[in-house]
Write a protein that holds these residues in place. Structure first.
Motif, PDB file in Angstrom:
ATOM      1  N   ASP A 211      27.177 -77.744   2.162  1.00 54.86           N
ATOM      2  CA  ASP A 211      26.173 -78.615   1.641  1.00 54.86           C
ATOM      3  C   ASP A 211      24.736 -78.763   2.820  1.00 54.86           C
ATOM      4  OD1 ASP A 211      27.440 -79.082  -0.517  1.00 54.86           O
ATOM      5  OD2 ASP A 211      28.386 -81.089   0.170  1.00 54.86           O
ATOM      6  N   GLY A 212      23.472 -78.960   2.271  1.00 59.45           N
ATOM      7  CA  GLY A 212      22.465 -79.206   3.089  1.00 59.45           C
ATOM      8  C   GLY A 212      21.534 -77.946   3.256  1.00 59.45           C
ATOM      9  N   ALA A 213      20.557 -78.118   3.822  1.00 58.06           N
ATOM     10  CA  ALA A 213      19.555 -76.865   3.785  1.00 58.06           C
ATOM     11  C   ALA A 213      19.611 -76.065   5.328  1.00 58.06           C
ATOM     12  CB  ALA A 213      18.062 -77.604   3.832  1.00 58.06           C
ATOM     13  N   VAL A 214      19.101 -75.126   5.274  1.00 57.86           N
ATOM     14  CA  VAL A 214      18.957 -74.246   6.332  1.00 57.86           C
ATOM     15  C   VAL A 214      17.577 -74.639   6.871  1.00 57.86           C
ATOM     16  CG1 VAL A 214      19.061 -71.894   7.555  1.00 57.86           C
ATOM     17  CG2 VAL A 214      20.619 -72.597   5.521  1.00 57.86           C
ATOM     18  N   LEU A 215      17.448 -74.939   8.240  1.00 57.26           N
ATOM     19  CA  LEU A 215      16.059 -75.255   8.920  1.00 57.26           C
ATOM     20  C   LEU A 215      15.664 -73.951   9.619  1.00 57.26           C
ATOM     21  CD1 LEU A 215      13.866 -77.091   9.417  1.00 57.26           C
ATOM     22  CD2 LEU A 215      15.162 -78.146  11.093  1.00 57.26           C
ATOM     23  N   VAL A 216      14.607 -73.567   9.433  1.00 55.81           N
ATOM     24  CA  VAL A 216      14.103 -72.272  10.385  1.00 55.81           C
ATOM     25  C   VAL A 216      12.392 -72.400  10.698  1.00 55.81           C
ATOM     26  CG1 VAL A 216      15.567 -70.635   9.286  1.00 55.81           C
ATOM     27  CG2 VAL A 216      13.153 -70.840   8.528  1.00 55.81           C
ATOM     28  N   GLY A 231      13.387 -88.851   3.535  1.00 59.33           N
ATOM     29  CA  GLY A 231      12.025 -88.988   2.711  1.00 59.33           C
ATOM     30  C   GLY A 231      11.922 -90.017   2.073  1.00 59.33           C
ATOM     31  N   HIS A 232      10.964 -90.714   1.565  1.00 64.38           N
ATOM     32  CA  HIS A 232      10.921 -91.887   0.769  1.00 64.38           C
ATOM     33  C   HIS A 232      10.277 -91.589  -0.614  1.00 64.38           C
ATOM     34  CE1 HIS A 232      10.971 -94.146   4.579  1.00 64.38           C
ATOM     35  NE2 HIS A 232       9.987 -93.370   5.039  1.00 64.38           N
ATOM     36  N   ALA A 233      10.732 -92.304  -1.575  1.00 62.93           N
ATOM     37  CA  ALA A 233      10.427 -92.279  -2.938  1.00 62.93           C
ATOM     38  C   ALA A 233       9.158 -92.304  -3.065  1.00 62.93           C
ATOM     39  CB  ALA A 233      11.230 -93.054  -3.861  1.00 62.93           C
ATOM     40  N   THR A 234       8.336 -91.534  -3.735  1.00 59.95           N
ATOM     41  CA  THR A 234       6.937 -91.555  -3.978  1.00 59.95           C
ATOM     42  C   THR A 234       6.334 -91.566  -5.578  1.00 59.95           C
ATOM     43  OG1 THR A 234       6.569 -89.120  -3.664  1.00 59.95           O
ATOM     44  CG2 THR A 234       6.366 -90.408  -1.510  1.00 59.95           C
ATOM     45  N   GLY A 235       7.224 -91.368  -6.161  1.00 65.73           N
ATOM     46  CA  GLY A 235       6.906 -91.470  -7.616  1.00 65.73           C
ATOM     47  C   GLY A 235       6.985 -90.100  -8.342  1.00 65.73           C
ATOM     48  N   LYS A 236       6.896 -89.140  -7.170  1.00 67.01           N
ATOM     49  CA  LYS A 236       6.830 -87.641  -7.550  1.00 67.01           C
ATOM     50  C   LYS A 236       8.229 -87.461  -7.872  1.00 67.01           C
ATOM     51  CE  LYS A 236       2.892 -86.454  -5.109  1.00 67.01           C
ATOM     52  NZ  LYS A 236       2.303 -85.775  -3.964  1.00 67.01           N
ATOM     53  N   ARG A 244      19.263 -82.180  -5.249  1.00 70.42           N
ATOM     54  CA  ARG A 244      18.820 -81.294  -4.365  1.00 70.42           C
ATOM     55  C   ARG A 244      17.275 -81.224  -4.416  1.00 70.42           C
ATOM     56  NH1 ARG A 244      21.666 -77.075  -5.373  1.00 70.42           N
ATOM     57  NH2 ARG A 244      23.104 -77.160  -3.900  1.00 70.42           N
ATOM     58  N   PHE A 245      16.729 -80.998  -5.533  1.00 71.79           N
ATOM     59  CA  PHE A 245      15.271 -80.577  -5.930  1.00 71.79           C
ATOM     60  C   PHE A 245      14.571 -82.000  -5.491  1.00 71.79           C
ATOM     61  CE2 PHE A 245      11.593 -81.330  -8.658  1.00 71.79           C
ATOM     62  CZ  PHE A 245      10.822 -80.172  -8.266  1.00 71.79           C
ATOM     63  N   ASN A 246      14.989 -83.158  -5.969  1.00 71.47           N
ATOM     64  CA  ASN A 246      14.036 -84.412  -5.679  1.00 71.47           C
ATOM     65  C   ASN A 246      14.051 -84.655  -4.202  1.00 71.47           C
ATOM     66  OD1 ASN A 246      13.085 -85.697  -8.587  1.00 71.47           O
ATOM     67  ND2 ASN A 246      15.217 -84.782  -8.800  1.00 71.47           N
ATOM     68  N   SER A 247      15.314 -84.633  -3.380  1.00 71.36           N
ATOM     69  CA  SER A 247      15.092 -84.712  -2.037  1.00 71.36           C
ATOM     70  C   SER A 247      14.238 -83.902  -1.392  1.00 71.36           C
ATOM     71  CB  SER A 247      16.764 -84.599  -1.458  1.00 71.36           C
ATOM     72  OG  SER A 247      17.174 -83.293  -1.431  1.00 71.36           O
ATOM     73  N   ALA A 248      14.238 -82.847  -1.873  1.00 69.12           N
ATOM     74  CA  ALA A 248      13.323 -81.801  -1.103  1.00 69.12           C
ATOM     75  C   ALA A 248      11.870 -82.342  -1.375  1.00 69.12           C
ATOM     76  CB  ALA A 248      13.261 -80.355  -1.809  1.00 69.12           C
ATOM     77  N   VAL A 249      11.423 -82.760  -2.686  1.00 71.26           N
ATOM     78  CA  VAL A 249      10.043 -83.275  -2.775  1.00 71.26           C
ATOM     79  C   VAL A 249       9.848 -84.604  -2.087  1.00 71.26           C
ATOM     80  CG1 VAL A 249       8.811 -84.482  -4.817  1.00 71.26           C
ATOM     81  CG2 VAL A 249      10.029 -82.535  -5.395  1.00 71.26           C
ATOM     82  N   LEU A 272       9.263 -73.254  -5.199  1.00 70.08           N
ATOM     83  CA  LEU A 272       8.787 -73.476  -3.689  1.00 70.08           C
ATOM     84  C   LEU A 272       8.000 -74.904  -3.686  1.00 70.08           C
ATOM     85  CD1 LEU A 272       6.732 -70.093  -3.354  1.00 70.08           C
ATOM     86  CD2 LEU A 272       9.305 -70.692  -2.585  1.00 70.08           C
ATOM     87  N   LEU A 273       7.968 -75.395  -2.742  1.00 70.14           N
ATOM     88  CA  LEU A 273       7.319 -76.539  -2.368  1.00 70.14           C
ATOM     89  C   LEU A 273       6.392 -76.379  -1.045  1.00 70.14           C
ATOM     90  CD1 LEU A 273       9.668 -79.252  -3.144  1.00 70.14           C
ATOM     91  CD2 LEU A 273       7.744 -78.639  -4.334  1.00 70.14           C
ATOM     92  N   PRO A 274       5.218 -76.062  -0.921  1.00 71.99           N
ATOM     93  CA  PRO A 274       4.409 -76.276  -2.091  1.00 71.99           C
ATOM     94  C   PRO A 274       4.071 -74.713  -2.795  1.00 71.99           C
ATOM     95  CG  PRO A 274       2.960 -76.111  -0.089  1.00 71.99           C
ATOM     96  CD  PRO A 274       4.308 -75.883   0.318  1.00 71.99           C
ATOM     97  N   ASP A 275       4.164 -74.868  -4.044  1.00 67.19           N
ATOM     98  CA  ASP A 275       3.938 -73.669  -4.839  1.00 67.19           C
ATOM     99  C   ASP A 275       2.330 -73.639  -5.047  1.00 67.19           C
ATOM    100  OD1 ASP A 275       4.309 -71.615  -6.302  1.00 67.19           O
ATOM    101  OD2 ASP A 275       5.041 -72.554  -8.203  1.00 67.19           O
ATOM    102  N   LEU A 276       1.715 -72.964  -4.048  1.00 68.20           N
ATOM    103  CA  LEU A 276       0.320 -72.898  -4.121  1.00 68.20           C
ATOM    104  C   LEU A 276      -0.185 -72.017  -5.174  1.00 68.20           C
ATOM    105  CD1 LEU A 276      -0.460 -72.723  -0.236  1.00 68.20           C
ATOM    106  CD2 LEU A 276      -0.322 -74.852  -1.660  1.00 68.20           C
ATOM    107  N   ARG A 277      -1.287 -72.034  -5.509  1.00 62.37           N
ATOM    108  CA  ARG A 277      -1.823 -71.320  -6.690  1.00 62.37           C
ATOM    109  C   ARG A 277      -2.023 -69.789  -6.191  1.00 62.37           C
ATOM    110  NH1 ARG A 277      -3.800 -73.816 -11.380  1.00 62.37           N
ATOM    111  NH2 ARG A 277      -3.814 -75.972 -11.284  1.00 62.37           N
ATOM    112  N   ARG A 278      -2.171 -68.733  -6.753  1.00 64.64           N
ATOM    113  CA  ARG A 278      -2.399 -67.650  -6.358  1.00 64.64           C
ATOM    114  C   ARG A 278      -3.620 -67.683  -5.709  1.00 64.64           C
ATOM    115  NH1 ARG A 278       1.398 -63.813  -7.202  1.00 64.64           N
ATOM    116  NH2 ARG A 278       3.302 -64.475  -8.617  1.00 64.64           N
ATOM    117  N   GLN A 279      -4.107 -66.466  -4.807  1.00 64.89           N
ATOM    118  CA  GLN A 279      -5.537 -66.499  -4.399  1.00 64.89           C
ATOM    119  C   GLN A 279      -6.289 -65.487  -5.302  1.00 64.89           C
ATOM    120  OE1 GLN A 279      -4.049 -65.076  -0.298  1.00 64.89           O
ATOM    121  NE2 GLN A 279      -5.519 -66.536   0.337  1.00 64.89           N
TER     122      GLN A 279
END
Length: 379
Positions: A211-216, A231-236, A244-249, A272-279
């Motif tokens: 369990d848990g993430a890999v940090l690089v 992290g803190h709940a932000t309404g997102k 897993r997804f919501n803790s990452a957010v 991906l977080l952030p999932d930036l728009r394409r250039q």
């Protein structure tokens, strides 16, 4: 699909697949696939034939039999019954479209594919179009824009790690952090620190089994494993997604652009977080604005104008303040033209009539999140 494969009657296969995908076998979630094809299909090679076929409605027995399937061998199904174990020969041609594969991806999730191309994904009876697991160029573009200090070689390393992480069948997270060393120390005891090291795909596969993430860091050097993110709940977030997804957010929102998170869910979904728009090319956006303006002649062709308008709607995120003003001015002129008085086409004695008195439309406005990094040719 049953009709294409040769079975001409209504089938219970879809309902059965929903049930089969949710059933565990000796505590294990389902995996493996069904090959939907006619027994007489010359491109299907039978490797095991059942004396007693299994109806697809016998979901418990089908689920048990699914344990025999692997990436090469599938349960052979004609739409109504399972007749044995088979594999699709290399002679199969995509254009024939008479052999399809249903793969159980995770608990409650199955996918329909043809010639290894995903066509449909069903998660807990909810169908959706399958998403590509991961796109190398997009991920590397996002990484280089977030971490301006890295080059192509470091981006390649991050892609290799992300690709390896995406293969985790149970889901995992890869966190790329600009200050990975400091962050690993801060998160103790919620992380297992390691001596900084580049991990190959086999080692990464091993460490993602816990369990848990890999940090690089942005060079791909690992600093910690088994990381529990804070992290803190932000309404997102998304209430339909897991912890897993919501803790990452929540964690990402506290990092102010210092990290990139690759989230692999158990059902194979990747975010991906952030999932930036394409250039995009700056000139290509300006060209569409110019074409819209040039289409606004004294007697404009509405079809051509709205073709460019629809194109600009798809590019709305990339528009500058000045471009939005020009586009809105052009639309105002078009609507004025559409509502202008005109002589009655059949009887001049009827006087002047307006074409259309009013058409409601939403003006373009610049997106507050847009900046020059979204252009390929940044100034």
């Amino acid at each position: 699909m049953s009709l294409f494969s040769g079975y001409e009657f209504e089938s219970e296969l879809v309902v059965a697949l929903d049930e089969i995908s949710t059933q565990p076998y000796e505590g294990r979630s389902g995996a493996g696939g069904l090959l939907l094809a006619a027994e007489a299909n010359p491109h299907v090679e039978s490797v095991m034939e059942f004396v007693e076929s299994i109806r697809v409605s016998e979901t418990r027995l089908v689920r048990k039999s699914l344990e025999m399937a692997d990436p090469e061998h599938h349960l052979l199904c004609d739409g109504e019954k399972i007749v044995g174990l088979a594999r699709l020969r290399d002679t199969y041609e995509r254009a024939e479209e008479n052999a399809f594969v249903f793969n159980v991806v995770a608990r409650g999730v199955w996918e329909l594919s043809h010639d290894q191309v995903p066509l449909l994904r069903v998660s807990n009876t909810r169908p959706s179009l399958p998403q590509p697991r991961l796109d190398a160029q997009h991920l590397k573009s996002v990484a280089r824009r977030l971490f301006s200090e890295i080059g192509e070689s470091e981006a390649d390393v991050l892609w290799d790690l992300a690709e390896s992480a995406s293969a985790a069948s149970h889901g995992t997270m890869l966190v790329v952090h600009r200050n990975a060393g400091d962050e690993a120390a801060r998160l103790i005891p919620q992380a297992q620190r390691i001596r900084p090291k580049l991990l190959d795909s086999k080692v990464l596969s091993a460490v993602t089994s816990i369990d848990g993430a890999v940090l690089v860091d942005p060079t791909g050097t690992c600093h910690a494993v088994g990381v529990i993110l804070d992290g803190h709940a932000t309404g997102k977030g998304d209430s339909s997604r897991g912890a897993r997804f919501n803790s990452a957010v929540r964690y990402h929102d506290t990092q102010s652009g210092r990290c990139l998170i690759i989230i692999v869910s158990e059902d194979g979904m990747i975010n991906l977080l952030p999932d930036l728009r394409r250039q995009v090319a700056r000139d290509s956006v300006e060209e569409v604005v110019r074409q819209l303006e040039e289409s606004l002649t004294d007697e404009p062709d509405y079809e051509i104008f709205f073709r460019y308008w629809a194109h600009l709607e798809s590019l709305a995120f990339y528009l500058t303040v000045e471009q939005c003003e020009r586009i809105n001015a052009a639309r105002t002129r078009l609507e004025d033209h559409r509502a202008r008085p005109d002589s009655h086409p059949h009887d001049p004695n009827e006087g002047s009539l307006g074409y259309i008195t009013h058409v409601s439309w939403t003006p373009f406005a610049p997106d507050p999140e847009m900046n020059s990094s979204y252009f390929l040719d940044t100034e």
